[in-house]
Design a protein around this motif. Sequence first.
Motif, mmCIF file in Angstrom:
data_model
loop_
_atom_site.group_PDB
_atom_site.id
_atom_site.type_symbol
_atom_site.label_atom_id
_atom_site.label_comp_id
_atom_site.label_asym_id
_atom_site.label_seq_id
_atom_site.Cartn_x
_atom_site.Cartn_y
_atom_site.Cartn_z
ATOM 1 N N ARG A 29 13.686 -46.215 45.348
ATOM 2 C CA ARG A 29 14.722 -46.107 46.375
ATOM 3 C C ARG A 29 16.014 -45.743 45.681
ATOM 4 N NH1 ARG A 29 17.490 -44.927 49.981
ATOM 5 N NH2 ARG A 29 18.226 -46.117 51.806
ATOM 6 N N GLU A 30 16.565 -44.604 46.026
ATOM 7 C CA GLU A 30 17.889 -44.221 45.512
ATOM 8 C C GLU A 30 18.896 -44.554 46.600
ATOM 9 O OE1 GLU A 30 19.513 -39.933 45.107
ATOM 10 O OE2 GLU A 30 18.951 -40.535 43.074
ATOM 11 N N VAL A 31 19.891 -45.365 46.284
ATOM 12 C CA VAL A 31 20.838 -45.819 47.312
ATOM 13 C C VAL A 31 22.238 -45.890 46.711
ATOM 14 C CG1 VAL A 31 20.532 -48.301 46.797
ATOM 15 C CG2 VAL A 31 21.129 -47.599 49.096
ATOM 16 N N ILE A 32 23.248 -45.775 47.535
ATOM 17 C CA ILE A 32 24.628 -45.898 47.051
ATOM 18 C C ILE A 32 25.183 -47.250 47.484
ATOM 19 C CG2 ILE A 32 27.002 -45.039 47.264
ATOM 20 C CD1 ILE A 32 25.861 -42.238 47.666
ATOM 21 N N VAL A 33 25.736 -48.001 46.544
ATOM 22 C CA VAL A 33 26.411 -49.265 46.835
ATOM 23 C C VAL A 33 27.917 -49.020 46.767
ATOM 24 C CG1 VAL A 33 26.907 -51.579 45.911
ATOM 25 C CG2 VAL A 33 24.547 -50.795 46.125
ATOM 26 N N VAL A 34 28.625 -49.526 47.779
ATOM 27 C CA VAL A 34 30.081 -49.345 47.888
ATOM 28 C C VAL A 34 30.760 -50.693 47.675
ATOM 29 C CG1 VAL A 34 31.978 -48.628 49.415
ATOM 30 C CG2 VAL A 34 29.737 -47.493 49.587
ATOM 31 N N ARG A 35 31.771 -50.733 46.806
ATOM 32 C CA ARG A 35 32.538 -51.963 46.586
ATOM 33 C C ARG A 35 34.002 -51.652 46.913
ATOM 34 N NH1 ARG A 35 32.977 -54.682 40.644
ATOM 35 N NH2 ARG A 35 34.140 -56.584 41.145
ATOM 36 N N ALA A 36 34.533 -52.343 47.912
ATOM 37 C CA ALA A 36 35.933 -52.157 48.292
ATOM 38 C C ALA A 36 36.766 -53.211 47.574
ATOM 39 C CB ALA A 36 36.079 -52.310 49.803
ATOM 40 N N LEU A 37 37.735 -52.760 46.775
ATOM 41 C CA LEU A 37 38.619 -53.702 46.081
ATOM 42 C C LEU A 37 39.881 -53.844 46.908
ATOM 43 C CD1 LEU A 37 36.824 -52.058 43.850
ATOM 44 C CD2 LEU A 37 38.259 -53.290 42.234
ATOM 45 N N THR A 38 40.141 -55.033 47.443
ATOM 46 C CA THR A 38 41.294 -55.219 48.330
ATOM 47 C C THR A 38 42.132 -56.402 47.855
ATOM 48 O OG1 THR A 38 40.536 -56.919 49.880
ATOM 49 C CG2 THR A 38 39.636 -54.700 50.181
ATOM 50 N N GLY A 45 29.233 -52.753 50.644
ATOM 51 C CA GLY A 45 28.539 -51.979 51.675
ATOM 52 C C GLY A 45 27.448 -51.147 51.029
ATOM 53 N N GLU A 46 26.636 -50.522 51.857
ATOM 54 C CA GLU A 46 25.478 -49.758 51.347
ATOM 55 C C GLU A 46 25.351 -48.483 52.161
ATOM 56 O OE1 GLU A 46 22.009 -52.193 51.193
ATOM 57 O OE2 GLU A 46 20.661 -50.511 50.861
ATOM 58 N N GLY A 102 28.656 -47.071 55.156
ATOM 59 C CA GLY A 102 28.735 -47.850 53.921
ATOM 60 C C GLY A 102 30.162 -48.263 53.621
ATOM 61 N N LEU A 103 31.079 -47.349 53.866
ATOM 62 C CA LEU A 103 32.502 -47.618 53.584
ATOM 63 C C LEU A 103 33.062 -48.638 54.581
ATOM 64 C CD1 LEU A 103 34.819 -46.834 51.755
ATOM 65 C CD2 LEU A 103 35.132 -44.746 53.137
ATOM 66 N N GLU A 104 32.744 -48.451 55.867
ATOM 67 C CA GLU A 104 33.237 -49.390 56.887
ATOM 68 C C GLU A 104 32.687 -50.797 56.633
ATOM 69 O OE1 GLU A 104 31.654 -50.022 61.112
ATOM 70 O OE2 GLU A 104 33.372 -48.678 61.458
ATOM 71 N N ARG A 254 16.805 -40.260 80.492
ATOM 72 C CA ARG A 254 15.548 -41.020 80.457
ATOM 73 C C ARG A 254 14.663 -40.537 79.291
ATOM 74 N NH1 ARG A 254 15.771 -43.902 84.847
ATOM 75 N NH2 ARG A 254 16.641 -43.153 86.815
ATOM 76 N N ALA A 255 15.314 -40.308 78.154
ATOM 77 C CA ALA A 255 14.595 -39.814 76.971
ATOM 78 C C ALA A 255 13.901 -40.934 76.220
ATOM 79 C CB ALA A 255 15.586 -39.115 76.039
ATOM 80 N N ALA A 256 14.332 -42.162 76.502
ATOM 81 C CA ALA A 256 13.736 -43.320 75.817
ATOM 82 C C ALA A 256 13.831 -44.539 76.718
ATOM 83 C CB ALA A 256 14.477 -43.594 74.508
ATOM 84 N N SER A 257 12.901 -45.482 76.520
ATOM 85 C CA SER A 257 13.028 -46.752 77.241
ATOM 86 C C SER A 257 13.257 -47.902 76.258
ATOM 87 C CB SER A 257 11.772 -47.022 78.079
ATOM 88 O OG SER A 257 10.615 -46.798 77.312
ATOM 89 N N VAL A 258 13.294 -47.555 74.948
ATOM 90 C CA VAL A 258 13.601 -48.530 73.896
ATOM 91 C C VAL A 258 14.418 -47.786 72.842
ATOM 92 C CG1 VAL A 258 12.641 -50.161 72.207
ATOM 93 C CG2 VAL A 258 11.326 -49.574 74.267
ATOM 94 N N VAL A 259 15.352 -48.478 72.198
ATOM 95 C CA VAL A 259 16.152 -47.859 71.130
ATOM 96 C C VAL A 259 16.082 -48.680 69.846
ATOM 97 C CG1 VAL A 259 18.502 -47.253 70.388
ATOM 98 C CG2 VAL A 259 17.730 -46.649 72.684
ATOM 99 N N ASN A 260 15.844 -47.968 68.740
ATOM 100 C CA ASN A 260 15.874 -48.550 67.390
ATOM 101 C C ASN A 260 17.310 -48.356 66.895
ATOM 102 O OD1 ASN A 260 16.088 -48.399 64.547
ATOM 103 N ND2 ASN A 260 13.993 -47.693 64.266
ATOM 104 N N ILE A 261 18.039 -49.443 66.694
ATOM 105 C CA ILE A 261 19.436 -49.335 66.246
ATOM 106 C C ILE A 261 19.502 -49.515 64.731
ATOM 107 C CG2 ILE A 261 21.751 -50.327 66.342
ATOM 108 C CD1 ILE A 261 21.274 -51.064 69.229
ATOM 109 N N LYS A 262 20.149 -48.567 64.046
ATOM 110 C CA LYS A 262 20.380 -48.644 62.602
ATOM 111 C C LYS A 262 21.861 -48.342 62.373
ATOM 112 C CE LYS A 262 15.880 -46.820 61.159
ATOM 113 N NZ LYS A 262 15.214 -45.640 60.544
ATOM 114 N N ALA A 263 22.570 -49.327 61.834
ATOM 115 C CA ALA A 263 24.008 -49.159 61.643
ATOM 116 C C ALA A 263 24.301 -47.946 60.757
ATOM 117 C CB ALA A 263 24.590 -50.416 61.017
#
Length: 368
Positions: A29-38, A45-46, A102-104, A254-263
Amino acid sequence: VRLSAVELRVLHLPLVSPFTTSFGTEDVREVIVVRALTDGGDGWGEVVTQHAPLYSSEYTHGAWDVLRRWLIPALLERPAVSAEEVAVVLSPFVGHRMAKAGLETAVLDAALRAEGRSFAAHLGAVRDRVPSGVSVGIQRDPAALVDAVGGYLDEGYARIKIKIKPGRDVGDTAAVRDAFGTIPLQVDANSAYTLADAELLADLDRFDLLLIEQPLQEDDLVDHATLARRLRTPVCLDESIVSAKAAADAIALRAASVVNIKAGRVGGYLEAVAIHDLCRAAGLPVWCGGMLETGIGRAANAALAALPGFTLPGDVSASSRFYARDIVTEPIALKDGHVRVPTGPGLGIEIDHEALEQFTVQRETIAR
Ligand SMILES: CC(=O)N[C@@H](Cc1ccc2ccccc2c1)C(=O)O
Ligand SMILES: [Mg+2]
């Protein structure tokens, strides 16, 4: 929050077993990890992109470039920014929703940690644990699929989702039904079919599936509506639902009767909640999808999945479904078919910095 810098890392996390879908096989799995310095501390975030644009048009190094060249500088230009303002500040830049998400998430995590408020409380969670489903890749043959499904059922997963593609659909579904009877079962085609396959997809009706996920093109709504009228199995959309507007259009058509939510797919957890609210008002059940997240995104998904409209088991599996080692100190685990919703401030996770270093293959800090 007052943002001083954002650190980006590309991680390579080996998968415990190859994961095959209609668009290919991944074993890292190649993924980007985000670190906000505040000023109030760090937030994490990811970015759920993959190495290649196979699930959607986004991919790791496109997200990397748009983050460092456009999105992060836009946020750093402002003296202060709230999590709710991130999407507005980034709205001039079209698309790149996984990068924006990822940033939000990192900004929201930093703000909530500083407030001592959990993601679950902030998003409106109503449960402290959620039923955990599992996504099973395409195996060597139906017999191997039955073995893999048997293993996940033994672990206690509440719902089985199997990947399908032309040539590996009816036979595989039949094998799972023959072996395990009436278990909660659904399929995910990742856009591998066209309307010409409607008769074949109707053959799946006899298996009493919970749903069929994204059978057609990743940016289609109209053909899914046509197909839905010809199937008994409920049609669920994943790739097509890229925003609250797309969800509203899917409901109207009416394209769907169920939704898969992915942020990640919709640009962030705040947009994900808006889609939840919209679907709930329209009477559509939703569930939380997965993008093989590390413990960062997995914790955020567990919180999202605890909202009232998430009435179907999602793909928030245990971290061990995909990884032998995660980058958080307490990886999400399965207990009695459920995963717990984190209760700590922000995402409620602590980063395992040794693991983070071990898996980092590239890094860059963009400062004010
Ligand atoms: C859990 C699940 O099935 N996720 C996606 C597909 C998917 C498949 C393979 C992936 C590989 C690397 C990164 C993200 C990926 C997402 C889906 O629901 O359609
Ligand atoms: Mg899917």
